[in-house]
Structures are given as structure tokens and as C-alpha cells.
Design an enzyme around this catalytic site. Sequence first.
Site, mmCIF file in Angstrom:
data_model
loop_
_atom_site.group_PDB
_atom_site.id
_atom_site.type_symbol
_atom_site.label_atom_id
_atom_site.label_comp_id
_atom_site.label_asym_id
_atom_site.label_seq_id
_atom_site.Cartn_x
_atom_site.Cartn_y
_atom_site.Cartn_z
ATOM 1 N N SER A 48 26.446 45.362 43.357
ATOM 2 C CA SER A 48 25.629 45.292 44.073
ATOM 3 C C SER A 48 24.841 46.949 44.438
ATOM 4 C CB SER A 48 26.456 44.905 46.092
ATOM 5 O OG SER A 48 26.714 46.605 45.875
ATOM 6 N N ASP A 80 23.933 41.815 41.151
ATOM 7 C CA ASP A 80 24.126 41.284 42.315
ATOM 8 C C ASP A 80 23.890 42.056 43.627
ATOM 9 O OD1 ASP A 80 25.462 38.751 44.210
ATOM 10 O OD2 ASP A 80 27.196 40.506 44.280
ATOM 11 N N GLU A 138 16.961 33.762 45.846
ATOM 12 C CA GLU A 138 18.368 33.063 46.870
ATOM 13 C C GLU A 138 17.590 32.711 47.557
ATOM 14 O OE1 GLU A 138 20.709 35.030 48.882
ATOM 15 O OE2 GLU A 138 21.116 36.645 47.778
ATOM 16 N N HIS A 187 28.207 35.554 53.604
ATOM 17 C CA HIS A 187 28.913 36.656 52.844
ATOM 18 C C HIS A 187 29.381 36.918 54.234
ATOM 19 C CE1 HIS A 187 25.165 37.296 50.755
ATOM 20 N NE2 HIS A 187 25.932 37.143 50.132
#
Length: 289
Positions: A48, A80, A138, A187
Site C-alpha cells: 500500500s 496496492d 475499484e 477490508h
Amino acid sequence: MKTLREYVQDADSRGVAIGHFNISNLEALWAIFTAAKNLNLPVIVGVSEGEEDFVGTEQAVALVKSFRETYNYPIFLNADHHYSFERVKKAIDAGFDAVIVDAVTLPLEENIALTKKCVEYARKVTAKTGRDIMVEAEIGFIGKSSKVLDEIPEGVSEATMTTPEDAKAFVDATGVDMLAPSIGNIHGIVRSGNPRLHPERVKAIRKATGVPLVLHGGSGTMSEDFINCIKEGIDIVHINTEIRVAFRDGLKKSLQNNPDEVAPYKFLQEGKCAMQAVIEARLKLFNNL
Ligand SMILES: [Zn+2]
């Protein structure tokens, strides 16, 4: 060696999924590599923005590359959840194999515009260098943090799941290579149990868009839900929270049991092995082994 795109296509045609696991340190990278190699499976390492800052952008690239080259092994690096064009560009320029543009909290038109800009940049670099860079985006909010939660993140519900129509319009408008939809996933791990996934929604989105789908927030998901979603078109599954918990718990136990140990390579061992065990179990499940 095949490219990541070819491995994803291969997983798609065989009805299995590639595991994606995040790292904050070298121990996690060894755990991922060893687990994948024991099972002879391709694997994706993710960082990330926060993890990338901690490890170092160029250092993450160099580390993954060293495993790929030393062992001639299909291990790939993904950026990510990167939230801006600048961060996506930085990862692409440094040598990442794939990037995820996450503009899901922005209005849809802005999400489309930012994703499109990142796709165009990736294509430009591919044309110039020959490196095949995959871009994922996304639609449908699934929460933000990979941690243990007391309840389902605010703003996530069955009503906010991605529709096949929206997914198709988004893929057509952006030219993105892979899509991470909202299909009941979140998540993080909810203490009282994660929500169930919707395989029929996966199937409809896969059919409408024609692109590989990625399941985020795999931690805490029931095995049956994984299997059904992979069968219907999920080609990559992200696991982060589960290996974070495994590392933390393994390390805690190790420090408690050996309070006088000062050699990091000794007291970190148990955390690394705990991560590796979780990764192997997840990879077996994703690949029907
Ligand atoms: Zn994610």
C-alpha cells in the site's frame, strides 16, 4: 517467464486464483516467497502507499526482483491502493508490475478520469519500455483499513455493491485491465464475523465487463465463499489482515517466551513462520490443492 497478465489469464481459464499478500518488511517477503515456492505457484506481493513508504519504493522493486531473478520465479510486485496519479506514476516509473488506482471515494466521473489517466500513462510506458504493466481500479466502496474491526465499515452495505451495468460502463470508459468490485467483501476482519460474499454478482460482473476480477478484503472470508467466487471469475485474491495478525501474534509469543533474546533474526523467526503457514493455507484453498 510468463508475464503477470499471462498468469492471470491462466488462472482465469483454470478456475483458480493468484494470491496477493502485502509486506511491510523482508520477513513477510520471505514468508510469501517460501510459501508460494513450496506449492510451485505464481504469487503477487503488494505494498500500500504506507507500506511502500516504510519499505522504500525502489527497495520494494529491488527486493522482489532479487527473488524473481535469483530463483527464476514468477513473483510480481503490485502498488496496492494508490490514491493519486503522482503515486501511481512513481510506482510505475520505479518498476512495479501492476498498480491499483483507488479513487473509489471520489465521485464516479472523477474516479473514471483519474483511472483513465493512469491507464494511459501505463500504456505509454509499456510502448516505450516493453514492460507489460497491469492497471486495476475499484468501484463500490469496501472500507479502507486492513485491521481487526468491531463492526462492518460505515458506508458498506448490500445496497452499495457494484452492479454489472456500472462495472461495464467503468471498464469501457477507462480501459482498465482488472476490476475490484464490491461483492459483499470488506477490508479487514470483523470480530463477530465478516459478511458473506455474492458469487452470482461476481459472475454477472465478469460476464458484463470481460475483464479479470480481483477480490479485496479476503481476510476473514469463509472458504466456501472464496471457492464459489473464484469459480465465477475472481482471478486474484488479496490477503493482508490475516498475515498481519499472524506476524504480530507470532512475534509476541516469541518475545514472551524468550525475553532475553536480542538477535532479531532469532526472535523474528516465529512471526515469519506464522505468516508463511497462513499464506500456504490460503494458496492451497485458492488453487484447489
Ligand atoms: Zn484492498
